[in-house]
Structures are given as C-alpha cells and as structure tokens.
Design a protein around this motif. Structure first.
Motif, PDB file in Angstrom:
ATOM      1  N   VAL A 202       4.136   0.038  -3.934  1.00  0.00           N
ATOM      2  CA  VAL A 202       3.501  -0.984  -4.792  1.00  0.00           C
ATOM      3  C   VAL A 202       4.516  -1.897  -5.466  1.00  0.00           C
ATOM      4  O   VAL A 202       4.244  -3.071  -5.705  1.00  0.00           O
ATOM      5  CB  VAL A 202       2.616  -0.307  -5.880  1.00  0.00           C
TER       6      VAL A 202
ATOM      7  N   MET B 188      -3.365  -4.931  -7.432  1.00  0.00           N
ATOM      8  CA  MET B 188      -2.689  -3.729  -6.966  1.00  0.00           C
ATOM      9  C   MET B 188      -1.522  -3.368  -7.891  1.00  0.00           C
ATOM     10  O   MET B 188      -1.320  -2.207  -8.247  1.00  0.00           O
ATOM     11  CB  MET B 188      -2.167  -3.965  -5.543  1.00  0.00           C
TER      12      MET B 188
ATOM     13  N   LYS C  46      -2.889  -2.213 -11.443  1.00  0.00           N
ATOM     14  CA  LYS C  46      -3.435  -0.849 -11.435  1.00  0.00           C
ATOM     15  C   LYS C  46      -2.384   0.194 -11.071  1.00  0.00           C
ATOM     16  O   LYS C  46      -2.307   1.267 -11.666  1.00  0.00           O
ATOM     17  CB  LYS C  46      -4.611  -0.768 -10.453  1.00  0.00           C
ATOM     18  N   GLY C  47      -1.546  -0.130 -10.065  1.00  0.00           N
ATOM     19  CA  GLY C  47      -0.609   0.862  -9.545  1.00  0.00           C
ATOM     20  C   GLY C  47       0.655   1.031 -10.343  1.00  0.00           C
ATOM     21  O   GLY C  47       1.304   2.075 -10.281  1.00  0.00           O
TER      22      GLY C  47
ATOM     23  N   GLU D   3       0.821  -1.208   0.000  1.00  0.00           N
ATOM     24  CA  GLU D   3       0.000   0.000   0.000  1.00  0.00           C
ATOM     25  C   GLU D   3       0.856   1.259   0.000  1.00  0.00           C
ATOM     26  O   GLU D   3       0.473   2.281  -0.546  1.00  0.00           O
ATOM     27  CB  GLU D   3      -0.964  -0.019   1.192  1.00  0.00           C
TER      28      GLU D   3
END
Length: 405
Positions: free
Chosen positions: A63, A87, A90-91, A60
């Motif tokens: 990434v 995650m 997308k990140g 978090e």
C-alpha cells in the motif's frame, strides 16, 4: 483525437503543471484511457520530464509503494485516483509513524491531483490531507482534476495560482437547478470544491440542458467546453452520427453562436472569484455537481445520487457502500452490508427514514447486498447504470430486498 489535439493537450498540461525537463512527476493511475493514458504515454515524451509510473494494482500488495516513490524521487507533482487515495487512507491510517521511521517524507509535494470524472469528494481529500500531514504533506497540496470523454483535461490545479476555493450551496435550490450560496453550517448547505484551474486555451460555458442558451452564475447547467484538445467523436458500434454532432459540435442558441462547443454531459456552474491567476486575470472557478445521465428526476425536481448516498452511508456503521438509481419512477437504494446478515432487516427502516428526513423522498426498493457488489471503475467511481442493469436482470444475488410500492 487528432495529432494536433494531442499536442495541444500535452502543451496545456506542460504549461499548467510547469513540467520542465528537470522535473520528476509520480503517476499512480491506470494507463488505459483518458488523462491516465495521456500522462503515462504522451506527456513525458512531449515535455521531456521524467515520469515515475506506479501501477495502482501494485498497491494491493504494498500500500505504501506510491507514497514511498513520491518521497524517494522527491516528486513535486503527483497524480492518483480516488481508489488509490482511499486505499492509502484505509490501509496506512495507523502506519504513519512506521513510514516516518522508514524516511518517507512528502514535504516535496507541491501538487497532488486526483484524476476524476465526478464531483470532488471533499471528505476523502480532507481526511487524506489530515492523515499524511504528519509525513510533511502540505495542507494545500491536494486538489482534483476534471475531464470527461469529450475533453480528458478541462481543469488541473497546477503548481502556480490560488488555492482551490470551497463554496456552500443550498441543496434545496440545487434541486430546481438554481445555485444559491449560503454560509457554512446553514441548514441544507452542501459544500462544493472547485475542480482545479481551467487549463490554458480552454473555454468553459454553462448552458441550459434543453434550450442550449448560456446561463448566469446563479443557475445550474451543463458544462460546455471549447478547446484545441477537444475530442472529435466516439468510436461506436452503433454509428449514431446525430449523437456525435450534438456532443462534439454544439452551438449556443443565442449569444455567441459561432463558437463550436463540446457538451460534457456534466452539470455544474461557474463563479468569478476575487483571486487572480498567474497572468494577473481574475479566474473563473468551475464547480462540478454531477453527471446529467445519473441525475434522478423525482417529483419534478432534480436529485444527485451522491447526496442521497452520503446520507445513507452515514445512517449505520455496517453500511460499507451505497448506490441509488430510479426504476419506473421508484427510487432504488442498493446497500452493501459489512456485518451480520441478521442486521439486514434493521437497515431497511434506517435507510428509508434517513432518505425521507433529509431529502423528502420515499424509497421504493431497498436492496441489501454483500460488499463488492456495486461496480466501481479503475478511478474509484461508481457505475450506477451497470448496477441498474444488473438489478433489472436479477443478477445482484441480494441478501434481502424490501419493496415499498
């Protein structure tokens, strides 16, 4: 699980993944339960290899931590969850160039396994593979595992053996618990990828959910498993001993009536492939279709929530997530709105239309909620029964509710 069962589990994973003492594996999973716990706490002690542990919560704030660790330690084998994969997709979508400049290289990876208790998410694994191909991730590396409460590791891809196969089945036949293979791109075709290779020492059979008889490869049935590392029971506050016997000590009603099986609670089918495994035997591919508890019995047919949810999410770009369940024979669709609240009313017609067109079902209730309302566990799997409980207890705090009684 007994000490003997735990040792058998570690041995099977060691054989399948070739975990030699010189090997390093990277694990980005929560260590609380199931295969995540076994990999974090047990396997490296048994096999003598080094485990690089990356807590998913750390992603978090950073990434790229997991992929950087894989690159740094040149890990040939790595495990993650769908939430970690999502995650990263997308990140890090726009940052592959930056990661390459930082020296992140994933060409060392032979196997990247997603630990799951559900049908493999083909779209997510494909987009992950495509995105990180630029960093050297081999096209065939990404695969899924399958395990559940009665046996935490039924299938793992491993480093040897053929690539996972994908088949296309007729969605209409699936509603009647029939498996009919069709060509890619056919009307109503549904792609299904096998959930890794069945582990050494593990036997799998497909059984009828009611008669408990063995089924052929053209039928959808419950996945039963027999293995030295089956669990022997649940810790439960209710003391439902009958449930224990039914889940962990099931026997077929005819055929091989001596073997003791554990019922996984998941529907799927087995298919003998033309491919051979490391031992030279033709291997059986296991395809997981969905959880038996979550299937929707509507109009005398069996529907799988993920198929309806996929249609709904595609209906509009402001639909962030979706989950479906039944309530008094009504289909309830919960939609997370990632947009303006005035768009909520427009989504109702879109949702009802797409479900009617693609699945021939009438939606009873549409609930529009804020992002993050649909409960998701640490592996990234939807908790549809918890959501249903929240709906019945009027705890969802919806933006808009439409009833089509």
């Amino acid at each position: 699980m007994s000490h003997a069962a735990t040792s058998a589990l570690c041995r099977s994973i060691k054989l399948q993944c070739e975990l030699y003492p010189s090997r390093q594996i990277a694990i980005c999973l929560d260590p609380y339960c199931g295969l995540g716990f076994a990999l974090w706490c047990l396997c490296s002690v048994y096999s003598g290899h080094q485990s690089v542990l990356v807590p998913p919560l750390e992603l978090e704030s950073n990434v790229s931590l997991w992929l950087s660790a894989v690159s740094q330690y040149k890990a040939r084998v790595t495990f993650c969850s769908y939430s970690v994969m999502e995650m990263c997709t997308k990140g890090l979508g726009a940052q592959t160039g930056v990661l390459r400049m930082k020296g992140v290289n994933l060409s060392c990876v032979r196997t990247c396994m997603v630990v799951a208790e559900e049908r493999p998410r083909i779209a997510l694994t494909q987009s992950f593979s495509k995105l990180f191909k630029d960093l050297g991730l081999p096209a065939r590396a990404v695969s899924t595992t399958f395990g559940c409460r009665v046996n935490v590791a039924i299938c793992l891809q491993g480093t040897a053996g053929p690539d996972p196969t994908t088949v296309y089945v007729d969605m209409r036949a699936l509603r009647h618990d029939r498996v009919r293979l069709v060509e890619r791109g056919s009307p109503h075709s549904l792609p299904l990828t096998e959930s890794g290779k069945i582990l050494p020492g593990v036997k799998v059979i497909i059984a009828h959910t009611e008669t408990k008889g063995p089924l052929g490869d053209s039928h959808l049935g419950e996945i039963w498993v027999s293995s030295p590392h089956n669990a022997t029971g649940y810790y439960t506050v209710y003391g439902e001993e009958a449930l224990h016997a039914d889940h962990f000590s099931a026997r077929l009603s005819f055929g091989d009536t001596q073997t003791i099986w554990a019922r996984t609670g998941y529907l799927g089918f087995l298919r003998r492939t033309e491919l051979t495994d490391a031992s030279g035997e033709r291997h059986d591919a296991l395809y997981v279709v969905g959880s038996l508890d979550e299937t929707l019995e509507l109009r005398g047919m069996r529907y799988h929530p993920i198929d309806i949810e996929t249609s709904v999410v595609r209906a509009h770009r402001s639909i962030a997530e979706c989950a479906v369940f039944t309530w008094t024979n009504l289909l309830v669709v919960v939609v997370e709105l990632d947009g303006l609240e005035q768009d909520a009313l427009d989504l109702v017609a879109l949702v009802t239309n797409v479900v009617l067109e693609e699945h021939h079902l009438v939606v009873g209730v549409v609930v529009i909620v804020d992002p993050g309302v649909i409960p998701i566990n640490s592996r990234g799997e939807k908790q549809r029964m918890h959501l249903r409980d929240g709906f019945l207890a009027d705890q969802l705090d919806p933006i808009y509710v439409a009833y089509n009684m």
